[in-house]
Write an enzyme that holds these catalytic residues in place. Structure first.
Site, PDB file in Angstrom:
ATOM      1  N   TYR A  47       0.829  -1.213   0.000  1.00  0.00           N
ATOM      2  CA  TYR A  47       0.000   0.000   0.000  1.00  0.00           C
ATOM      3  C   TYR A  47       0.861   1.260   0.000  1.00  0.00           C
ATOM      4  O   TYR A  47       0.373   2.361   0.112  1.00  0.00           O
ATOM      5  CB  TYR A  47      -0.936   0.000   1.211  1.00  0.00           C
ATOM      6  CG  TYR A  47      -1.800  -1.240   1.283  1.00  0.00           C
ATOM      7  CD1 TYR A  47      -2.670  -1.562   0.246  1.00  0.00           C
ATOM      8  CD2 TYR A  47      -1.726  -2.104   2.377  1.00  0.00           C
ATOM      9  CE1 TYR A  47      -3.438  -2.700   0.286  1.00  0.00           C
ATOM     10  CE2 TYR A  47      -2.509  -3.249   2.430  1.00  0.00           C
ATOM     11  CZ  TYR A  47      -3.355  -3.541   1.384  1.00  0.00           C
ATOM     12  OH  TYR A  47      -4.117  -4.678   1.427  1.00  0.00           O
ATOM     13  N   HIS A  53      -6.290   2.016  -0.349  1.00  0.00           N
ATOM     14  CA  HIS A  53      -6.168   1.839   1.109  1.00  0.00           C
ATOM     15  C   HIS A  53      -6.285   3.161   1.841  1.00  0.00           C
ATOM     16  O   HIS A  53      -5.622   3.370   2.855  1.00  0.00           O
ATOM     17  CB  HIS A  53      -4.855   1.120   1.454  1.00  0.00           C
ATOM     18  CG  HIS A  53      -5.013   0.067   2.507  1.00  0.00           C
ATOM     19  ND1 HIS A  53      -4.733   0.291   3.837  1.00  0.00           N
ATOM     20  CD2 HIS A  53      -5.444  -1.203   2.440  1.00  0.00           C
ATOM     21  CE1 HIS A  53      -4.958  -0.803   4.536  1.00  0.00           C
ATOM     22  NE2 HIS A  53      -5.409  -1.741   3.715  1.00  0.00           N
ATOM     23  N   GLU A 105     -10.461   0.190  -5.066  1.00  0.00           N
ATOM     24  CA  GLU A 105     -10.921  -0.005  -3.687  1.00  0.00           C
ATOM     25  C   GLU A 105     -10.422   1.082  -2.738  1.00  0.00           C
ATOM     26  O   GLU A 105      -9.278   1.531  -2.853  1.00  0.00           O
ATOM     27  CB  GLU A 105     -10.391  -1.373  -3.238  1.00  0.00           C
ATOM     28  CG  GLU A 105     -10.697  -1.709  -1.801  1.00  0.00           C
ATOM     29  CD  GLU A 105     -10.094  -3.047  -1.396  1.00  0.00           C
ATOM     30  OE1 GLU A 105      -9.671  -3.821  -2.288  1.00  0.00           O
ATOM     31  OE2 GLU A 105     -10.043  -3.316  -0.196  1.00  0.00           O
ATOM     32  N   ARG A 142     -17.774  -3.983   0.452  1.00  0.00           N
ATOM     33  CA  ARG A 142     -16.659  -4.799   0.922  1.00  0.00           C
ATOM     34  C   ARG A 142     -16.586  -4.900   2.440  1.00  0.00           C
ATOM     35  O   ARG A 142     -15.498  -4.964   3.025  1.00  0.00           O
ATOM     36  CB  ARG A 142     -15.348  -4.244   0.368  1.00  0.00           C
ATOM     37  CG  ARG A 142     -15.242  -4.517  -1.099  1.00  0.00           C
ATOM     38  CD  ARG A 142     -13.894  -4.212  -1.671  1.00  0.00           C
ATOM     39  NE  ARG A 142     -12.768  -4.498  -0.814  1.00  0.00           N
ATOM     40  CZ  ARG A 142     -12.333  -5.728  -0.520  1.00  0.00           C
ATOM     41  NH1 ARG A 142     -12.952  -6.784  -0.998  1.00  0.00           N
ATOM     42  NH2 ARG A 142     -11.283  -5.887   0.256  1.00  0.00           N
ATOM     43  N   ASP A 198      -5.784 -11.273   7.712  1.00  0.00           N
ATOM     44  CA  ASP A 198      -6.221 -11.133   9.102  1.00  0.00           C
ATOM     45  C   ASP A 198      -7.713 -11.440   9.205  1.00  0.00           C
ATOM     46  O   ASP A 198      -8.509 -10.644   9.703  1.00  0.00           O
ATOM     47  CB  ASP A 198      -5.881  -9.754   9.680  1.00  0.00           C
ATOM     48  CG  ASP A 198      -6.299  -8.598   8.791  1.00  0.00           C
ATOM     49  OD1 ASP A 198      -6.097  -8.672   7.567  1.00  0.00           O
ATOM     50  OD2 ASP A 198      -6.836  -7.613   9.329  1.00  0.00           O
ATOM     51  N   GLU A 213     -12.684 -11.668  -2.321  1.00  0.00           N
ATOM     52  CA  GLU A 213     -11.238 -11.517  -2.094  1.00  0.00           C
ATOM     53  C   GLU A 213     -10.714 -12.779  -1.417  1.00  0.00           C
ATOM     54  O   GLU A 213     -11.339 -13.300  -0.481  1.00  0.00           O
ATOM     55  CB  GLU A 213     -10.975 -10.299  -1.197  1.00  0.00           C
ATOM     56  CG  GLU A 213      -9.494 -10.041  -0.950  1.00  0.00           C
ATOM     57  CD  GLU A 213      -9.246  -8.869  -0.015  1.00  0.00           C
ATOM     58  OE1 GLU A 213     -10.124  -8.561   0.811  1.00  0.00           O
ATOM     59  OE2 GLU A 213      -8.159  -8.258  -0.106  1.00  0.00           O
TER      60      GLU A 213
END
Ligand code: MG
Length: 395
Positions: A158, A203, A227, A274, A307, A330
């Site tokens: 990112y 991000h 996104e 999302r 995570d 995803e």
């Protein structure tokens, strides 16, 4: 016949890939019947464990396992102050476990409880990354060879890694970041393997004005979606983005409450929802959200990062199969150890997942193996991100 009741609620913290995962186990009065749910908030996992064990367990033991919706609302409202990532993850652990139990009792996969699979397979996208465009190109080619047709392309994740002396994990120069992402797509897109579509995650690291500049420059690359162009604090900017961009927009992993989504959903400002189910309180509120999005032609793309426990990954897949407005899933490529520790974790073949067949969520946990990989102290440096003038940005 009376329904079984909840007899105990416990947590399992484990880190098979180095990231702390928290799984909730709900035991019942029926011999051998238990459910598992995902409560993973990797950066604050021990706070979630405390909520589950000190607050939810005493409040919920003795309740019938069939009262899923009532238990969700009770657990959610019981502290008077509602929502937030810690409480929602704790509630999610119980909520998912109760759906797992419901499926096991019925002898049906959860997606069948919700009306049955409405598609024969689920498309996933996975992540390609590289410190250089050459590395990224190799990563894309490798994934395409494995059959992935939707590939998220990130240059240095990112944002570039920082020198340790700054204290930050990543330092962003907005102008360099915009230029390097545009250059990345300029060099990657012409050589994409046949049939491969790209995605990208900003991000929320850029100021909204810089993010708009980047998005306008990316419009010509025909992304599957872009996104987290803006932070949740800047959702008003999606109105502007809607007018100016043709690239489909995806957003949602940082939202915890239905009310936070009003602007995006009611005004149809995004194309892909999302939300991360455990941060949203579990399966029950996500099934409701999927229906709400369907009315606005917004498709689901539940958050599926590393995570996220394999139990949560399975919950995503069941919702994918049951939702008419599913868009894409995803998927991080899981290690052999994770497949061994979590038997039943869905498998990806040629970039797709086949319909689940096992009852409930279909994922179990090898407790002895999980114990051998204990979750450590919450990482805090990864989320420390600054601009090159020293000011903090979002992680
Ligand atoms: Mg993301």
């Amino acid at each position: 016949m009376n329904a079984p009741t909840i007899t105990n609620i416990t947590t399992i913290a484990t880190a098979p890939s180095g990231i702390p995962l928290l799984v909730v186990r709900v035991d019942t009065s029926e011999e051998g019947l238990y459910g598992l749910g995902c409560a993973t908030f990797a950066w604050r996992w021990s706070a979630v464990r405390e909520v589950v064990e000190s607050y939810l367990r005493p409040a919920l033991v003795g309740r019938p396992v069939t009262a899923i919706r009532d238990t969700f609302h009770l657990a959610h409202r019981n502290a008077y102050w509602r929502s937030g990532p810690v409480l929602n993850n704790a509630v999610s652990g119980v909520d998912m476990a109760l759906w797992d139990i419901a499926g096991k009792r019925a002898g049906m996969p959860c997606c069948d409880l919700w009306g049955g699979a409405v598609r024969s397979s689920v498309d996933v996208y996975t992540h390609a990354n590289g410190q250089s465009v050459e590395e990224l190109r190799e990563s894309v080619a490798r994934l395409a060879d494995e059959g992935y047709r939707f590939i998220r392309c990130q240059l240095a994740g990112y944002g570039p890694r920082a020198e340790a002396a700054t204290g930050a994990a990543s330092v962003i120069s907005p102008s360099d970041r915009i230029a390097s992402i545009v250059d990345m797509f300029e060099r990657i897109v012409p050589d994409l393997p046949d049939g491969v579509r790209t995605l990208h995650d900003v991000h929320e690291r850029l100021h909204p004005t810089d993010a708009m500049q980047l998005a306008e420059k990316l419009d010509r690359f025909d992304l599957f979606f872009l996104e987290d162009l803006f932070a949740p604090e800047s959702v008003d900017w999606f109105r502007r983005a809607r007018e100016r961009l043709r690239t489909p927009l995806a957003m949602g992993e940082l939202f915890c409450s239905p009310a936070e989504l009003n602007t995006l959903v009611e005004e149809g400002l995004i194309d892909y929802m999302r939300v991360h189910p455990s941060f949203y309180g579990g399966i029950t509120p996500c099934l409701d959200l999927a229906v709400r999005c369907e009315a606005k032609h917004i498709r689901t793309a539940w958050h599926g990062p590393g995570d996220l426990s394999p139990v949560g990954a399975a919950a995503n897949v069941h919702m994918d199969f049951a939702a008419p407005n599913f868009g894409i899933q995803e998927w991080v490529i899981r290690s052999e150890l994770e497949y061994e520790m979590f038997p039943g974790l869905p498998a990806v073949k040629n970039g797709r997942i086949e319909p689940p067949t096992a009852p409930g969520l279909g994922v179990d946990i090898d407790l002895q193996l999980a114990e051998r990989y204990p979750a450590g102290v919450e990482p805090t440096r990864w989320t420390h991100t600054r601009f090159d003038d020293g000011g903090l940005t979002y992680p």
